[in-house]
Design a protein around this motif. Structure first.
Motif, PDB file in Angstrom:
ATOM      1  N   LEU A 103      11.824   0.464 -56.885  1.00 28.51           N
ATOM      2  CA  LEU A 103      13.345   0.470 -57.657  1.00 28.51           C
ATOM      3  C   LEU A 103      13.532   1.803 -58.426  1.00 28.51           C
ATOM      4  O   LEU A 103      14.929   2.118 -58.208  1.00 28.51           O
ATOM      5  CB  LEU A 103      13.207  -0.588 -58.893  1.00 28.51           C
ATOM      6  CG  LEU A 103      13.033  -2.216 -58.262  1.00 28.51           C
ATOM      7  CD1 LEU A 103      13.118  -3.055 -59.534  1.00 28.51           C
ATOM      8  CD2 LEU A 103      14.133  -2.549 -57.248  1.00 28.51           C
ATOM      9  N   LEU A 104      12.665   2.419 -58.802  1.00 24.71           N
ATOM     10  CA  LEU A 104      12.867   3.863 -59.050  1.00 24.71           C
ATOM     11  C   LEU A 104      13.292   4.738 -57.889  1.00 24.71           C
ATOM     12  O   LEU A 104      14.182   5.582 -58.078  1.00 24.71           O
ATOM     13  CB  LEU A 104      11.833   4.307 -60.020  1.00 24.71           C
ATOM     14  CG  LEU A 104      11.857   5.807 -60.595  1.00 24.71           C
ATOM     15  CD1 LEU A 104      13.206   6.194 -61.269  1.00 24.71           C
ATOM     16  CD2 LEU A 104      10.607   6.459 -61.497  1.00 24.71           C
ATOM     17  N   THR A 105      12.392   4.637 -56.967  1.00 21.14           N
ATOM     18  CA  THR A 105      12.666   5.346 -55.699  1.00 21.14           C
ATOM     19  C   THR A 105      14.156   5.225 -55.054  1.00 21.14           C
ATOM     20  O   THR A 105      14.889   5.940 -54.824  1.00 21.14           O
ATOM     21  CB  THR A 105      11.919   4.768 -54.482  1.00 21.14           C
ATOM     22  OG1 THR A 105      10.498   5.235 -54.790  1.00 21.14           O
ATOM     23  CG2 THR A 105      12.273   5.432 -53.241  1.00 21.14           C
ATOM     24  N   LEU A 106      14.697   3.799 -55.347  1.00 24.50           N
ATOM     25  CA  LEU A 106      16.020   3.465 -55.043  1.00 24.50           C
ATOM     26  C   LEU A 106      17.039   4.395 -55.804  1.00 24.50           C
ATOM     27  O   LEU A 106      18.087   5.084 -55.068  1.00 24.50           O
ATOM     28  CB  LEU A 106      16.257   2.188 -55.166  1.00 24.50           C
ATOM     29  CG  LEU A 106      16.176   1.248 -54.194  1.00 24.50           C
ATOM     30  CD1 LEU A 106      16.318  -0.476 -54.773  1.00 24.50           C
ATOM     31  CD2 LEU A 106      16.552   1.235 -52.828  1.00 24.50           C
ATOM     32  N   ASP A 107      16.944   4.372 -56.911  1.00 26.68           N
ATOM     33  CA  ASP A 107      17.663   5.210 -57.823  1.00 26.68           C
ATOM     34  C   ASP A 107      17.669   6.703 -57.591  1.00 26.68           C
ATOM     35  O   ASP A 107      18.530   7.549 -57.651  1.00 26.68           O
ATOM     36  CB  ASP A 107      17.513   4.992 -59.355  1.00 26.68           C
ATOM     37  CG  ASP A 107      17.736   3.713 -60.031  1.00 26.68           C
ATOM     38  OD1 ASP A 107      18.489   3.257 -59.136  1.00 26.68           O
ATOM     39  OD2 ASP A 107      17.195   3.155 -60.914  1.00 26.68           O
ATOM     40  N   GLU A 108      16.149   7.281 -57.503  1.00 27.93           N
ATOM     41  CA  GLU A 108      16.337   8.582 -57.167  1.00 27.93           C
ATOM     42  C   GLU A 108      16.772   9.123 -55.901  1.00 27.93           C
ATOM     43  O   GLU A 108      17.407   9.992 -55.429  1.00 27.93           O
ATOM     44  CB  GLU A 108      14.660   8.997 -57.036  1.00 27.93           C
ATOM     45  CG  GLU A 108      14.067   8.934 -58.454  1.00 27.93           C
ATOM     46  CD  GLU A 108      12.723   9.008 -58.274  1.00 27.93           C
ATOM     47  OE1 GLU A 108      11.851   9.368 -59.502  1.00 27.93           O
ATOM     48  OE2 GLU A 108      12.133   8.795 -57.485  1.00 27.93           O
ATOM     49  N   LYS A 109      16.745   8.316 -54.848  1.00 28.67           N
ATOM     50  CA  LYS A 109      17.284   8.188 -53.575  1.00 28.67           C
ATOM     51  C   LYS A 109      18.813   8.391 -53.409  1.00 28.67           C
ATOM     52  O   LYS A 109      19.448   9.332 -52.899  1.00 28.67           O
ATOM     53  CB  LYS A 109      16.786   7.391 -52.282  1.00 28.67           C
ATOM     54  CG  LYS A 109      15.584   7.553 -51.823  1.00 28.67           C
ATOM     55  CD  LYS A 109      15.280   6.344 -50.630  1.00 28.67           C
ATOM     56  CE  LYS A 109      16.224   6.458 -49.553  1.00 28.67           C
ATOM     57  NZ  LYS A 109      15.437   5.496 -48.598  1.00 28.67           N
ATOM     58  N   ALA A 110      19.415   7.518 -54.391  1.00 32.80           N
ATOM     59  CA  ALA A 110      20.898   7.397 -54.228  1.00 32.80           C
ATOM     60  C   ALA A 110      21.394   8.950 -54.944  1.00 32.80           C
ATOM     61  O   ALA A 110      22.440   9.245 -54.394  1.00 32.80           O
ATOM     62  CB  ALA A 110      21.169   6.332 -55.244  1.00 32.80           C
ATOM     63  N   LYS A 111      20.927   9.149 -56.188  1.00 27.76           N
ATOM     64  CA  LYS A 111      21.338  10.469 -56.538  1.00 27.76           C
ATOM     65  C   LYS A 111      20.869  11.654 -55.590  1.00 27.76           C
ATOM     66  O   LYS A 111      21.923  12.399 -55.395  1.00 27.76           O
ATOM     67  CB  LYS A 111      20.467  10.676 -57.973  1.00 27.76           C
ATOM     68  CG  LYS A 111      21.138  11.967 -58.411  1.00 27.76           C
ATOM     69  CD  LYS A 111      20.086  12.173 -59.930  1.00 27.76           C
ATOM     70  CE  LYS A 111      20.656  13.348 -60.644  1.00 27.76           C
ATOM     71  NZ  LYS A 111      20.007  13.387 -62.055  1.00 27.76           N
ATOM     72  N   PHE A 112      19.879  11.591 -54.944  1.00 30.33           N
ATOM     73  CA  PHE A 112      19.383  12.651 -54.149  1.00 30.33           C
ATOM     74  C   PHE A 112      20.223  12.812 -53.003  1.00 30.33           C
ATOM     75  O   PHE A 112      20.939  13.746 -52.555  1.00 30.33           O
ATOM     76  CB  PHE A 112      18.131  12.450 -53.725  1.00 30.33           C
ATOM     77  CG  PHE A 112      17.430  13.670 -52.540  1.00 30.33           C
ATOM     78  CD1 PHE A 112      17.146  14.836 -53.292  1.00 30.33           C
ATOM     79  CD2 PHE A 112      17.438  13.298 -51.344  1.00 30.33           C
ATOM     80  CE1 PHE A 112      16.758  15.590 -52.180  1.00 30.33           C
ATOM     81  CE2 PHE A 112      16.822  13.974 -50.404  1.00 30.33           C
ATOM     82  CZ  PHE A 112      16.513  15.394 -50.732  1.00 30.33           C
ATOM     83  N   LEU A 113      20.419  11.529 -52.082  1.00 26.62           N
ATOM     84  CA  LEU A 113      21.379  11.719 -51.071  1.00 26.62           C
ATOM     85  C   LEU A 113      22.614  12.026 -51.328  1.00 26.62           C
ATOM     86  O   LEU A 113      23.251  12.564 -50.325  1.00 26.62           O
ATOM     87  CB  LEU A 113      21.081  10.378 -50.240  1.00 26.62           C
ATOM     88  CG  LEU A 113      19.770   9.730 -49.893  1.00 26.62           C
ATOM     89  CD1 LEU A 113      19.651   8.217 -49.415  1.00 26.62           C
ATOM     90  CD2 LEU A 113      19.241  10.877 -48.816  1.00 26.62           C
ATOM     91  N   ASN A 114      23.111  11.690 -52.379  1.00 26.54           N
ATOM     92  CA  ASN A 114      24.626  11.892 -52.432  1.00 26.54           C
ATOM     93  C   ASN A 114      24.941  13.383 -52.576  1.00 26.54           C
ATOM     94  O   ASN A 114      25.818  14.075 -52.482  1.00 26.54           O
ATOM     95  CB  ASN A 114      25.087  11.133 -53.538  1.00 26.54           C
ATOM     96  CG  ASN A 114      25.307   9.613 -53.362  1.00 26.54           C
ATOM     97  OD1 ASN A 114      26.329   9.356 -52.513  1.00 26.54           O
ATOM     98  ND2 ASN A 114      25.198   8.716 -54.267  1.00 26.54           N
ATOM     99  N   GLU A 115      23.917  13.980 -53.426  1.00 24.00           N
ATOM    100  CA  GLU A 115      23.937  15.315 -53.815  1.00 24.00           C
ATOM    101  C   GLU A 115      23.643  16.139 -52.354  1.00 24.00           C
ATOM    102  O   GLU A 115      24.315  17.182 -52.292  1.00 24.00           O
ATOM    103  CB  GLU A 115      22.792  15.655 -54.657  1.00 24.00           C
ATOM    104  CG  GLU A 115      22.714  17.260 -55.005  1.00 24.00           C
ATOM    105  CD  GLU A 115      23.424  17.479 -56.416  1.00 24.00           C
ATOM    106  OE1 GLU A 115      23.878  18.653 -56.650  1.00 24.00           O
ATOM    107  OE2 GLU A 115      24.085  16.546 -56.906  1.00 24.00           O
ATOM    108  N   ILE A 116      22.845  15.717 -51.528  1.00 24.56           N
ATOM    109  CA  ILE A 116      22.621  16.432 -50.345  1.00 24.56           C
ATOM    110  C   ILE A 116      23.687  16.209 -49.577  1.00 24.56           C
ATOM    111  O   ILE A 116      24.279  17.255 -48.780  1.00 24.56           O
ATOM    112  CB  ILE A 116      21.451  15.662 -49.682  1.00 24.56           C
ATOM    113  CG1 ILE A 116      20.116  16.016 -50.380  1.00 24.56           C
ATOM    114  CG2 ILE A 116      21.315  16.311 -48.007  1.00 24.56           C
ATOM    115  CD1 ILE A 116      19.768  17.482 -50.649  1.00 24.56           C
ATOM    116  N   ALA A 117      24.624  15.114 -49.269  1.00 26.45           N
ATOM    117  CA  ALA A 117      25.691  15.059 -48.504  1.00 26.45           C
ATOM    118  C   ALA A 117      27.005  15.850 -49.103  1.00 26.45           C
ATOM    119  O   ALA A 117      27.571  16.248 -48.114  1.00 26.45           O
ATOM    120  CB  ALA A 117      26.050  13.476 -48.379  1.00 26.45           C
TER     121      ALA A 117
END
Length: 288
Positions: free
Chosen positions: A233-247
């Protein structure tokens, strides 16, 4: 600064473990499995030549484990770290620093090798310093039952015994922190405690070495989280922030574990962040 991809060897892992709760009928489209349900995995490292430093990011599995151990991972192909370095005009003795995103065996096993008479272990890069962070080192050397099989003492203790183990310092004040090695670091905790993702600017591009936060192109959709992650569940949060930043910033993702794709960009869609374009390293940085 000059950077190079370093292929250390390909292997296979169970597709179900790599995609957690995502059904095979879905992940098999992007990461097709063989008859044993195994999917292709790379151990693609990054070499950073910067002034008088030659920094290797991760080091693959190495070759010191038993035949039985490697039998679980179905190694394939002809890549090796020595051949990859040789093709670029380097030798492992030229490496000044080995930066490990985390200490699971497939990321740091190549840092330590048998000594000459196979009575013990020694650094595989005799002139290099080894870099992790103190929180992750404590996590890895006192492992939980879930990760114990991934943190192998023969990979870890010889680094400490060499006297060349160093801890990256962090202030914890920002999403992306600068390091003494000349590149930024993103700390993430979903896969394992204090995994470190290098971020660097190169030839007008911003690149993130994504290690096990986004193992392959097939893992870009947000819920596609590995069964290996200790805190999904923490990976989900980290990915959401990370992927938005990358895009939003058009960064490049550099894949460590995708055996068939080296780099990509991302885009925002109605379904969330998705793959935009795929590139080989040479297409972008060494066009003919």
């Amino acid at each position: 600064m000059t950077i190079y991809p370093i292929e250390t060897g390909n292997f296979k892992l169970d597709g179900g473990a790599m995609f957690g709760v995502v059904p095979k009928s879905i992940w098999n489209r992007t990461n097709p499995a063989d008859s044993n349900n195994m999917i292709d995995i790379a151990a693609r490292c990054l070499l950073i030549e910067d002034s008088d430093r030659l920094i290797l990011v991760d080091s693959g599995m190495g070759n010191k484990q038993s035949e039985k151990f490697f039998g679980y991972y179905y190694q394939w192909g002809n890549h090796s770290i020595d051949n990859s370095l040789k093709e670029l005009g380097f030798h492992r003795d030229d490496i000044t620093d080995v930066f490990m995103t985390h200490l699971h065996f497939d990321h740091c096993g190549g840092s330590i090798q048998w000594n000459q008479d196979r009575t013990g272990y020694e650094p595989a890069f005799k002139n290099a310093s080894f870099w992790t962070n103190e929180d992750h080192w404590e996590w890895a050397t006192n492992p939980n039952a879930r990760e114990k099989a991934s943190f192998l003492k023969e990979n870890l203790l010889p680094m400490q015994e060499s006297g060349r183990l160093h801890f990256v310092q962090r202030n914890g004040s920002s999403f992306l922190e600068e390091s003494e090695l000349g590149f930024g670091i993103l700390f993430v905790d979903g896969h394992t405690e204090k995994q470190m993702l290098p971020y660097l600017k190169y030839k007008g591009n911003s690149i993130v070495f994504v290690a096990d936060l986004v193992p392959t192109v097939g893992h870009i959709p947000l819920p596609y989280v590995m069964g290996y992650d200790t805190r999904p569940l923490l990976t989900l949060d980290e990915k959401a922030k990370f992927l938005n930043e990358i895009a939003q910033n058009n960064f490049l993702l550099f894949f460590e574990h995708d055996a068939h794709n080296e780099l990509c960009t991302l885009k925002q869609t109605e379904k969330g962040v998705r793959l935009d374009e795929l590139f080989s390293f040479n297409e972008i940085f060494n066009p003919q």
